[in-house]
Design a protein around this motif. Structure first.
Motif, PDB file in Angstrom:
ATOM      1  N   THR A 294      -7.024  -0.239   4.866  1.00  0.00           N
ATOM      2  CA  THR A 294      -7.053  -0.444   3.634  1.00  0.00           C
ATOM      3  C   THR A 294      -5.365  -0.854   3.404  1.00  0.00           C
ATOM      4  N   ARG A 295      -4.297   0.039   3.598  1.00  0.00           N
ATOM      5  CA  ARG A 295      -3.416  -0.445   3.413  1.00  0.00           C
ATOM      6  C   ARG A 295      -2.945  -1.948   4.062  1.00  0.00           C
ATOM      7  N   SER A 296      -3.453  -1.846   5.208  1.00  0.00           N
ATOM      8  CA  SER A 296      -3.120  -3.014   5.503  1.00  0.00           C
ATOM      9  C   SER A 296      -3.623  -4.539   4.932  1.00  0.00           C
ATOM     10  N   LEU A 326      -3.118  -3.169  -8.844  1.00  0.00           N
ATOM     11  CA  LEU A 326      -3.750  -3.208  -7.744  1.00  0.00           C
ATOM     12  C   LEU A 326      -3.707  -2.711  -5.896  1.00  0.00           C
ATOM     13  N   THR A 327      -3.243  -3.789  -6.059  1.00  0.00           N
ATOM     14  CA  THR A 327      -3.519  -4.016  -4.377  1.00  0.00           C
ATOM     15  C   THR A 327      -1.844  -3.176  -3.952  1.00  0.00           C
ATOM     16  N   SER A 328      -0.973  -2.674  -4.949  1.00  0.00           N
ATOM     17  CA  SER A 328       0.345  -1.887  -5.024  1.00  0.00           C
ATOM     18  C   SER A 328      -0.004  -0.618  -5.080  1.00  0.00           C
ATOM     19  N   ALA A 329      -1.452  -0.384  -5.923  1.00  0.00           N
ATOM     20  CA  ALA A 329      -1.630   0.590  -6.261  1.00  0.00           C
ATOM     21  C   ALA A 329      -1.861   1.504  -4.601  1.00  0.00           C
ATOM     22  N   LEU A 330      -3.168   0.263  -3.831  1.00  0.00           N
ATOM     23  CA  LEU A 330      -3.748   0.562  -2.629  1.00  0.00           C
ATOM     24  C   LEU A 330      -2.415   0.966  -1.369  1.00  0.00           C
ATOM     25  N   LEU A 331      -1.179   0.349  -1.637  1.00  0.00           N
ATOM     26  CA  LEU A 331      -0.673   0.325  -0.766  1.00  0.00           C
ATOM     27  C   LEU A 331      -0.016   1.953  -0.639  1.00  0.00           C
ATOM     28  N   ILE A 332      -0.799   2.672  -2.285  1.00  0.00           N
ATOM     29  CA  ILE A 332       0.337   3.693  -2.648  1.00  0.00           C
ATOM     30  C   ILE A 332      -0.694   5.244  -1.416  1.00  0.00           C
ATOM     31  N   THR A 333      -1.694   5.061  -2.185  1.00  0.00           N
ATOM     32  CA  THR A 333      -2.485   5.485  -1.999  1.00  0.00           C
ATOM     33  C   THR A 333      -3.294   5.825  -0.994  1.00  0.00           C
TER      34      THR A 333
END
Length: 367
Positions: A294-296, A326-333
């Motif tokens: 996911t983060r990748s 939203l892509t930044s949010a998934l980098l966090i979560t």
């Protein structure tokens, strides 16, 4: 007979997809104009897949991705740099609500003043509604109620502007994320909440008032559900755009290649450029949707958006702010629940001889 019937069914499905995608002029519509010769889907795919060089490039790219994936499964979790990056990203969790509010509020404000409804492809005036929602989200006041109202507004618009408004389906991911995560900090809601919880204040008498957060808690919906909700609609958005605006309606995308002379950057045929761009967006979308690395995948999506930002100078940046957020949010979560990062990928890592991480904070090592 069976072969002919099967061919007719496939042709009918393909034709249906083309018809459905025809009104969806997508993000390439922002920088191109209608008119000119446009190849059919069959002509486009034939031009790409009948060229041995294109097949070689696609095959080589697939092998490269497979090798990189195998290397990541075997060695990625042993890199101290990766461990530090994950730990640092997780430390940003308290600001996730703020990030989502900015990612939705800013483009929504721009849509209100710009005279379009969520997407520049839908030139419908809804200034008062959109600016009011944007103000509440940016200020962090009645945040969850504003997010719920935003969902309803989008749903109503979708009934009259389907499928064009699917271009802005990332807003659904953002609204749902805000609804679950809440306002975060800093926000007016958090400020008021602290006043309510402090004994002796005037507002403390409203302490027992039921809030949206209370209702979600009773329904068993916690903040941990946010990554899943974001992934589903953000992943759909990437995949939808890759297929519909690149593969099923290639004419406008080919105009983009010609307009910005992209073949000078990477010397391949324009059709291969468009096919590769669609394949990249589809792959990123499916990885995000299924919670695979996911983060990748989110990082790759962020890179695609950044390349668009600098490569297409007249592209409306504001229309992509939500995707950036939203892509930044998934980098966090990371992936969150119901993801292959938590089921299949750990099994694959074990098969590649990977030893478990010694970092107790790495709960989703695959992403």
């Amino acid at each position: 007979m069976h072969s002919d019937r099967k061919r007719h069914v496939v042709s009918g499905l393909l034709a249906g997809l083309v018809v459905a995608a025809r009104p969806v002029e997508a993000h390439v519509d922002y920088v191109t104009e209608e008119g000119g010769d446009s190849p059919t889907v069959v002509e486009f795919l034939t031009a790409v897949l009948s060229d041995p060089l294109h097949l070689l490039l696609l095959g080589g790219g697939g092998v490269g991705v497979a090798v990189a994936t195998a290397g990541w499964l075997r060695y990625g979790d042993h890199l101290q740099d990766v461990t530090v990056i994950r730990r640092t990203l997780r430390s940003y969790q308290p600001y996730l609500g703020w990030l989502l509010r900015l990612a939705i509020g800013l483009p929504l404000m721009g849509a209100g003043f710009g005279g379009y409804f969520f997407s520049p492809a839908v030139p419908v005036e809804a200034r008062l509604v959109q600016i009011t929602l944007a103000f509440l989200l940016l200020f962090g006041f009645a945040t969850r109620l504003a997010a719920a109202a935003g969902l309803v507004t989008y749903a109503v618009g979708l009934t009259t502007h389907f499928p064009t408004l699917l271009l802005a389906s990332e807003y659904v991911a953002g609204f749902l994320g805000i609804l679950v995560v809440g306002p975060g900090q800093p926000s007016a809601d958090l400020l008021l909440r602290r006043v309510v919880l402090t004994d002796g204040t005037f507002m403390s008498r409203f302490r027992e008032t039921t809030t949206v957060s209370d209702l979600l808690t009773r329904a068993g919906v916690g903040k941990s559900a946010a990554p899943l909700l974001i992934r589903v609609f953000l992943g759909f958005n990437f995949a939808f755009l890759g297929v519909t605006e690149k593969w099923l309606t290639p004419g406008r995308a080919l105009q983009v290649v010609d307009k910005y002379d992209l073949t000078a950057v990477l010397p391949v045929a324009p059709e291969m450029w468009v096919f590769g761009a669609g394949l990249g967006e589809l792959a990123v979308g499916l990885c995000i949707l299924t919670g695979t690395f996911t983060r990748s995948a989110a990082g790759a999506g962020f890179l695609i958006l950044t390349t668009t930002l600098f490569g297409l100078p007249d592209d409306p940046v504001l229309a992509h702010v939500t995707l950036f957020g939203l892509t930044s949010a998934l980098l966090i979560t990371g992936s969150g629940p119901v993801a292959l990062d938590r089921s299949l990928i750990p099994t694959l890592r074990a098969r590649f001889g990977h030893s478990p991480s010694t970092d107790p904070e790495v709960t989703t090592p695959a992403d």
